[in-house]
Design a protein around this motif. Sequence first.
Motif, short mmCIF file in Angstrom:
data_model
loop_
_atom_site.label_atom_id
_atom_site.label_comp_id
_atom_site.label_asym_id
_atom_site.label_seq_id
_atom_site.Cartn_x
_atom_site.Cartn_y
_atom_site.Cartn_z
N GLU A 346 0.82 -1.22 0.00
CA GLU A 346 0.00 0.00 0.00
C GLU A 346 0.85 1.27 0.00
O GLU A 346 0.30 2.37 -0.13
CB GLU A 346 -0.89 0.02 1.25
CG GLU A 346 -1.98 -1.03 1.28
CD GLU A 346 -3.11 -0.71 0.30
OE1 GLU A 346 -3.76 0.32 0.47
OE2 GLU A 346 -3.30 -1.49 -0.64
N MET A 347 2.15 1.14 0.16
CA MET A 347 3.00 2.31 0.36
C MET A 347 2.86 3.33 -0.77
O MET A 347 2.65 4.53 -0.53
CB MET A 347 4.47 1.90 0.51
CG MET A 347 5.40 3.10 0.73
SD MET A 347 7.14 2.64 0.86
CE MET A 347 7.15 1.83 2.46
N LEU A 348 2.97 2.87 -2.02
CA LEU A 348 2.93 3.79 -3.16
C LEU A 348 1.59 4.52 -3.21
O LEU A 348 1.53 5.74 -3.41
CB LEU A 348 3.18 3.02 -4.46
CG LEU A 348 3.18 3.88 -5.74
CD1 LEU A 348 4.29 4.94 -5.65
CD2 LEU A 348 3.39 2.99 -6.97
N VAL A 361 6.53 7.38 6.82
CA VAL A 361 7.64 6.59 7.36
C VAL A 361 7.12 5.24 7.81
O VAL A 361 6.14 5.16 8.55
CB VAL A 361 8.29 7.31 8.57
CG1 VAL A 361 9.40 6.46 9.17
CG2 VAL A 361 8.82 8.68 8.15
N PHE A 362 7.77 4.16 7.35
CA PHE A 362 7.43 2.81 7.77
C PHE A 362 8.54 2.29 8.70
O PHE A 362 9.72 2.38 8.37
CB PHE A 362 7.32 1.87 6.56
CG PHE A 362 5.98 1.94 5.87
CD1 PHE A 362 5.09 2.97 6.13
CD2 PHE A 362 5.60 0.96 4.95
CE1 PHE A 362 3.86 3.04 5.51
CE2 PHE A 362 4.37 1.02 4.31
CZ PHE A 362 3.50 2.07 4.59
N ASN A 363 8.14 1.78 9.84
CA ASN A 363 9.09 1.15 10.78
C ASN A 363 8.52 -0.23 11.11
O ASN A 363 7.80 -0.41 12.08
CB ASN A 363 9.22 2.02 12.04
CG ASN A 363 10.28 1.49 12.99
OD1 ASN A 363 10.85 0.42 12.79
ND2 ASN A 363 10.53 2.23 14.06
N LEU A 364 8.84 -1.20 10.27
CA LEU A 364 8.22 -2.52 10.34
C LEU A 364 9.17 -3.55 10.94
O LEU A 364 10.31 -3.70 10.49
CB LEU A 364 7.79 -2.97 8.93
CG LEU A 364 6.94 -1.95 8.14
CD1 LEU A 364 6.58 -2.51 6.79
CD2 LEU A 364 5.69 -1.57 8.93
N ALA A 365 8.69 -4.24 11.96
CA ALA A 365 9.52 -5.23 12.65
C ALA A 365 9.68 -6.49 11.81
O ALA A 365 8.78 -6.86 11.04
CB ALA A 365 8.89 -5.59 14.00
N GLU A 379 -7.00 -2.98 4.44
CA GLU A 379 -6.51 -1.93 3.55
C GLU A 379 -7.39 -0.69 3.64
O GLU A 379 -6.90 0.45 3.59
CB GLU A 379 -6.44 -2.46 2.12
CG GLU A 379 -5.36 -3.52 1.93
CD GLU A 379 -5.43 -4.19 0.57
OE1 GLU A 379 -6.47 -4.00 -0.13
OE2 GLU A 379 -4.49 -4.90 0.20
N ASP A 380 -8.70 -0.89 3.79
CA ASP A 380 -9.63 0.25 3.91
C ASP A 380 -9.35 1.07 5.16
O ASP A 380 -9.36 2.31 5.12
CB ASP A 380 -11.08 -0.25 3.95
CG ASP A 380 -11.56 -0.69 2.57
OD1 ASP A 380 -10.87 -0.38 1.58
OD2 ASP A 380 -12.63 -1.34 2.48
N ILE A 381 -9.11 0.40 6.29
CA ILE A 381 -8.92 1.16 7.53
C ILE A 381 -7.57 1.90 7.51
O ILE A 381 -7.46 3.00 8.05
CB ILE A 381 -9.04 0.28 8.80
CG1 ILE A 381 -7.83 -0.62 8.99
CG2 ILE A 381 -10.33 -0.50 8.82
CD1 ILE A 381 -7.67 -1.14 10.39
N ILE A 382 -6.55 1.31 6.89
CA ILE A 382 -5.26 2.01 6.79
C ILE A 382 -5.42 3.27 5.96
O ILE A 382 -4.92 4.35 6.32
CB ILE A 382 -4.18 1.09 6.17
CG1 ILE A 382 -3.89 -0.09 7.12
CG2 ILE A 382 -2.91 1.86 5.89
CD1 ILE A 382 -3.38 0.32 8.48
N LEU A 383 -6.13 3.16 4.85
CA LEU A 383 -6.35 4.33 4.00
C LEU A 383 -7.18 5.38 4.74
O LEU A 383 -6.88 6.57 4.71
CB LEU A 383 -7.05 3.90 2.70
CG LEU A 383 -7.38 5.03 1.72
CD1 LEU A 383 -6.11 5.72 1.26
CD2 LEU A 383 -8.17 4.47 0.52
#
Length: 633
Positions: A346-348, A361-365, A379-383
């Motif tokens: 989803e980043m782009l 900024v993504f800080n993914l473990a 995906e809907d809630i992130i957007l």
Amino acid sequence: EKKHLEVNLRASEQKFKDFMMSANEGFVLYDENFNLYEINTKALEIFPTGTTKNKLLGKHILNLSPNLKELGRYDKYLGVRDTGVPLSYENVVADPVFGNKHLAIKVFKSGNGVGLMFSDVTKRKKLENEIFSSEQHLKLYRDQAPMAAIEWSTDFQIIDWNKGAEKIFGYTVDEVKVRDFIETILPENVFIEAKKIWSDLISGIGGEFSINENLAKDGRTILCEWHNTPIKDELGNIIGAASIVQDITERKQQEEQIRRSQKMDALGTLTGGIAHDYNNMLGIVLGYAELLSSSLEEQPNLASYVEQIQYAGERGAKLTSKLLSFSKNTSSELKELNINVLLQNEMLMLEKTLTARISLVFNLAEDLYSLMLDKNEFEDIILNMSINAMHAMEGYGKLTLKTRNIQIDKRDGDRLNLQQGDYVLLSITDTGSGMTKETKENLFDPFYSTKGDKGTGLGLSQVYNFVKNSGGAIEVYSEMGKGSQFRIYFPKIIEMKQNEKQIEKNNEIDLAGTETVLIIDDELVFLTLCSKILEGKGYKVLCAESAKQALKILEVEAVDLLLSDVIMPEMDGYTLAAIVKKKFPNIKIQMISGFTDPHHLKVKDKNLHKNLIFKPYSAQELLSKIRVLLGQL
């Protein structure tokens, strides 16, 4: 002169003797050799029961009290006789009838010998012991109580507080004694209110109860319930105050979660009822459109019209799915997912949506736990939340998405209403304007919006329901001018769930049959549509508009499969299924519904519920399910 002195001395001795004999204290007189020569009535009452004056007169003090030497008191008696300096002490004597007596004794010089004046202070000592015991118990309760107990001076300074106060606020009593209370545990925004409460309490006109925010030593803002009492002296003057304080932060959070849950449940019931009727209508529209489509293969213009009808119907079905997100019974397509992968995919799109003024900024473990989620809804809630964050940031800003594995213990579990165990924490942090206290309290309520006419107020309520239905929890931290952070907890998959095998649409698979199917639905139009679909494939179809009518048919007809709606008047589908399983165990059963509310079901079969077909469905989906149940596919 000598005769005159002797007369005066005898008169003085007589006066002392008269005083001694009538005194309320016990008196005993010993000569210079410590032989007893006088004792008063009160002393005989205090002495052990059965003692008489004749038994005592002439007896040496060591015969009467042999332990005087052992205790080192005999030498002190000699010192009183020789120097005249009195001696006072307390002693316990044994009484064979009344038990031990506690005596207060004073030894003084009398003539050439000594005198003893003593009184029975047994009751006083008992009372003192009771008071001491009571004080010890009170101190124990005070020290061990989970609530804070605080004592104040009249100028609002802390005199003392217990371990409960240390635990709640984080400061030792020595740390707060040398500090100003207002600067120690009160946020600046409640200074005025706290001073008024204190003023009312000291004035005796109020201030006994309050709920307000406080500051802990570690910087946390906590919500405390205060019960205050003025302390008065014997004249009624207020000389201080005492407070009992309880940290109600977690309780209020839990109450808020329950309140929000009840509100969302009510909305879920409402929207679920609407969705049920709406799905029935969509099922009819899409079903007849599908039948019509198969009859218009040689008429492309008309077939294109049908395609538009089907497209509109499918859009309506997606809208219904959104409505059902307010309900626990949403037909989400749960799959095993790694949200790191979803976020990276989803980043782009998020960067394009947020525009160049917002830095993403993504800080993914690494090695993030797998989750069981609906991909599209996630995906809907992130957007949704990213767009909300963008609106909260004027000018340039930063949005940070961070993931990590965490373990929830009992304390945090109680606070978040989660089970103890392993979770994935997704935090979404912005550098926006932050939120007011009112906004935070109403943030997840349906139809609450800070955007006026530009917002529906449904976005974050859908987020809340998605997280809740996924077995997780969500909390928000925000301060005006300092941005906001949403923390979302998703439970780690404990057991790998096997997804139900999907039957792919394939025109080469023969979905026809000759078996007998009984259809039960209180919607007559839907009943007719379903009949046409099955009859078109060769099935013998029987129809019933209620569960009672279906049971009457089963008494006289041989049926291979029962196809029943869930929500029906008088008797729901699960209750009917339970009766059929008992009376006709060989009949296969398939349940259909646009919405199911477990609160309204008398009986719920887990397997039937798991294999439920949700309206609207395609003819292909229905026919495939039937062939699977009949063991032909």
